[in-house]
Write a protein that holds these residues in place. Structure first.
Motif, PDB file in Angstrom:
ATOM      1  N   PHE A   1      -6.065  -3.582  -8.882  1.00 21.20           N
ATOM      2  CA  PHE A   1      -5.972  -2.271  -9.527  1.00 21.20           C
ATOM      3  C   PHE A   1      -6.872  -1.262  -8.816  1.00 21.20           C
ATOM      4  O   PHE A   1      -6.462  -0.132  -8.545  1.00 21.20           O
ATOM      5  CB  PHE A   1      -6.343  -2.387 -11.002  1.00 21.20           C
ATOM      6  N   SER A   2      -8.083  -1.674  -8.496  1.00 22.78           N
ATOM      7  CA  SER A   2      -9.032  -0.772  -7.830  1.00 22.78           C
ATOM      8  C   SER A   2      -8.533  -0.334  -6.461  1.00 22.78           C
ATOM      9  O   SER A   2      -8.669   0.837  -6.090  1.00 22.78           O
ATOM     10  CB  SER A   2     -10.388  -1.455  -7.685  1.00 22.78           C
ATOM     11  N   LEU A   3      -7.953  -1.248  -5.713  1.00 23.28           N
ATOM     12  CA  LEU A   3      -7.435  -0.900  -4.385  1.00 23.28           C
ATOM     13  C   LEU A   3      -6.261   0.073  -4.476  1.00 23.28           C
ATOM     14  O   LEU A   3      -6.173   1.021  -3.696  1.00 23.28           O
ATOM     15  CB  LEU A   3      -7.031  -2.158  -3.621  1.00 23.28           C
ATOM     16  N   VAL A   4      -5.378  -0.148  -5.442  1.00 22.86           N
ATOM     17  CA  VAL A   4      -4.244   0.766  -5.622  1.00 22.86           C
ATOM     18  C   VAL A   4      -4.746   2.162  -5.961  1.00 22.86           C
ATOM     19  O   VAL A   4      -4.325   3.159  -5.356  1.00 22.86           O
ATOM     20  CB  VAL A   4      -3.287   0.232  -6.707  1.00 22.86           C
ATOM     21  N   ILE A   5      -5.650   2.255  -6.916  1.00 23.11           N
ATOM     22  CA  ILE A   5      -6.177   3.555  -7.320  1.00 23.11           C
ATOM     23  C   ILE A   5      -6.957   4.200  -6.175  1.00 23.11           C
ATOM     24  O   ILE A   5      -6.842   5.407  -5.932  1.00 23.11           O
ATOM     25  CB  ILE A   5      -7.054   3.435  -8.583  1.00 23.11           C
TER      26      ILE A   5
END
Length: 104
Positions: free
Chosen positions: A65-69
């Protein structure tokens, strides 16, 4: 955050600064906040957590999730010319601060 964002948008609109056009650069924040709440609710920690994400899967979910955001946020950032124009627009304020501070 939403109240602050609304106040900022209203103030920018009333002052005619055009700053509301840069709100596109901050679009990533709403999904990020929502995702943090959802991941927290599905996780194992805190009151009200559902404990649906098993050990280590929760870490992988947070990383993904952090990488996508992060990459989405980077894609929405000002480019070099836009950032330079934004700094140049308010350079007189920076110069004023530098002149008004006492040296010693």
């Amino acid at each position: 955050m939403l109240v602050g964002l609304m106040l900022f948008a209203i103030g920018a609109w009333r002052a005619g600064t055009g700053a509301q056009r840069t709100l596109r650069n901050a679009m990533w924040m709403a999904p990020w906040f929502a995702g943090q709440v959802i991941i927290g609710a599905l996780g194992r920690y805190g009151n009200g957590s559902r404990s649906l994400l098993p050990n280590w899967i929760d870490v992988l979910v947070v990383i993904a999730f952090s990488l996508v955001i992060f990459y989405w946020g980077v894609s929405l950032a000002l480019n070099e010319q836009e950032a330079a124009a934004a700094v140049a627009k308010d350079a007189h304020q920076i110069d004023y601060e530098a002149r008004s501070t006492p040296r010693g």
